[in-house]
Design a protein around this motif. Structure first.
Motif, short mmCIF file in Angstrom:
data_model
loop_
_atom_site.label_atom_id
_atom_site.label_comp_id
_atom_site.label_asym_id
_atom_site.label_seq_id
_atom_site.Cartn_x
_atom_site.Cartn_y
_atom_site.Cartn_z
N LYS A 42 12.34 -11.42 -19.78
CA LYS A 42 12.62 -12.42 -21.41
C LYS A 42 13.96 -10.83 -21.63
O LYS A 42 13.51 -9.68 -21.16
CB LYS A 42 11.68 -12.13 -22.00
N GLU A 43 15.16 -11.73 -22.26
CA GLU A 43 15.46 -10.89 -22.68
C GLU A 43 15.42 -10.37 -23.95
O GLU A 43 14.95 -10.20 -24.34
CB GLU A 43 17.18 -11.04 -22.96
N GLY A 44 15.01 -8.21 -23.43
CA GLY A 44 14.82 -7.30 -24.49
C GLY A 44 13.70 -6.70 -23.75
O GLY A 44 13.58 -6.42 -24.99
N SER A 45 12.87 -7.55 -23.84
CA SER A 45 11.89 -7.03 -22.81
C SER A 45 11.73 -5.45 -22.18
O SER A 45 12.94 -5.05 -21.51
CB SER A 45 10.58 -8.10 -22.11
N ASP A 46 10.92 -5.29 -22.45
CA ASP A 46 10.72 -3.18 -22.35
C ASP A 46 9.69 -3.63 -20.82
O ASP A 46 8.75 -3.23 -20.59
CB ASP A 46 10.29 -1.93 -22.70
N VAL A 47 10.63 -3.24 -19.57
CA VAL A 47 9.85 -3.33 -18.48
C VAL A 47 9.63 -2.23 -17.16
O VAL A 47 11.28 -2.11 -17.53
CB VAL A 47 9.31 -4.80 -17.64
N VAL A 48 8.95 -2.18 -16.10
CA VAL A 48 9.46 -1.13 -15.35
C VAL A 48 9.07 -1.96 -13.99
O VAL A 48 8.51 -2.86 -14.02
CB VAL A 48 8.01 -0.09 -15.80
N LEU A 49 10.25 -1.94 -13.34
CA LEU A 49 9.92 -3.01 -12.47
C LEU A 49 9.65 -1.82 -11.00
O LEU A 49 10.22 -0.46 -10.76
CB LEU A 49 12.13 -2.97 -11.83
N LEU A 50 8.58 -2.81 -9.87
CA LEU A 50 8.04 -2.16 -8.91
C LEU A 50 8.01 -2.78 -7.88
O LEU A 50 7.47 -3.93 -7.44
CB LEU A 50 6.49 -1.73 -9.51
N LYS A 51 8.78 -1.74 -6.48
CA LYS A 51 8.01 -3.46 -5.09
C LYS A 51 7.15 -2.20 -4.71
O LYS A 51 6.62 -1.11 -4.75
CB LYS A 51 9.13 -2.13 -4.14
N VAL A 52 6.72 -3.71 -4.12
CA VAL A 52 4.51 -3.88 -3.39
C VAL A 52 5.16 -3.88 -2.57
O VAL A 52 4.99 -4.41 -1.76
CB VAL A 52 3.88 -4.68 -4.61
N PRO A 53 4.25 -2.38 -2.13
CA PRO A 53 4.45 -1.83 -0.41
C PRO A 53 3.05 -2.63 0.22
O PRO A 53 2.20 -3.57 -0.08
CB PRO A 53 4.05 -1.09 -0.42
N SER A 54 3.89 -3.39 1.34
CA SER A 54 2.89 -3.68 2.14
C SER A 54 1.03 -3.12 2.36
O SER A 54 1.34 -2.00 2.48
CB SER A 54 3.79 -3.54 3.70
N PHE A 55 0.45 -3.17 2.94
CA PHE A 55 -1.05 -3.43 2.55
C PHE A 55 -1.07 -3.23 4.10
O PHE A 55 -2.31 -1.63 4.02
CB PHE A 55 -2.06 -4.01 2.16
N ASP A 56 -0.75 -3.28 5.06
CA ASP A 56 -0.55 -2.68 6.62
C ASP A 56 -0.41 -1.43 7.01
O ASP A 56 -1.04 -0.85 7.52
CB ASP A 56 0.13 -3.87 7.42
N ALA A 57 0.65 -0.62 5.69
CA ALA A 57 1.09 0.67 5.97
C ALA A 57 0.57 1.35 4.88
O ALA A 57 0.09 1.38 4.31
CB ALA A 57 2.76 0.62 6.09
N SER A 58 0.83 3.03 5.20
CA SER A 58 0.33 3.76 4.08
C SER A 58 1.59 4.84 4.28
O SER A 58 2.10 5.22 5.33
CB SER A 58 -0.98 5.00 4.24
N LEU A 59 1.53 5.45 3.19
CA LEU A 59 3.15 5.57 2.24
C LEU A 59 2.16 7.60 2.57
O LEU A 59 1.05 8.00 1.82
CB LEU A 59 3.99 5.93 1.34
N ALA A 60 2.90 8.78 3.13
CA ALA A 60 1.93 10.02 3.52
C ALA A 60 3.30 10.71 3.71
O ALA A 60 4.25 10.55 5.07
CB ALA A 60 0.62 10.10 4.18
N PRO A 61 3.15 11.72 2.86
CA PRO A 61 4.05 13.32 3.83
C PRO A 61 3.69 13.36 4.90
O PRO A 61 3.14 13.41 5.52
CB PRO A 61 4.47 14.15 2.62
#
Length: 69
Positions: free
Chosen positions: A47-66
């Motif tokens: 909705k116009e004027g809504s304050d939100v954060v947009l997030l891309k939900v990753p695949s749960f088949d992989a993991s992110l690690a340094p």
């Protein structure tokens, strides 16, 4: 403007499973208010004027690690 420090993804971790590989719009009180396969589609649902954060939900088949070089 949303203070991202107030968003607790642990509260919605189970809900996020149904949004794998999609974009979600999350409010400061940690509610999912829109989702879609693309950033643009998700933004259009917010909705116009809504304050939100947009997030891309990753695949749960992989993991992110340094990795050390």
């Amino acid at each position: 403007m949303v203070n991202v420090n107030n968003i607790d993804l642990r509260k919605i971790s189970q809900d996020l499973r149904s949004f794998e590989n999609q974009w979600v719009a999350i409010t400061e009180d940690t509610r999912i208010v829109a989702s879609g396969p693309t950033y643009g589609e998700t933004v259009r649902q917010v909705k116009e004027g809504s304050d939100v954060v947009l997030l891309k939900v990753p695949s749960f088949d992989a993991s992110l690690a340094p990795v050390e070089a």
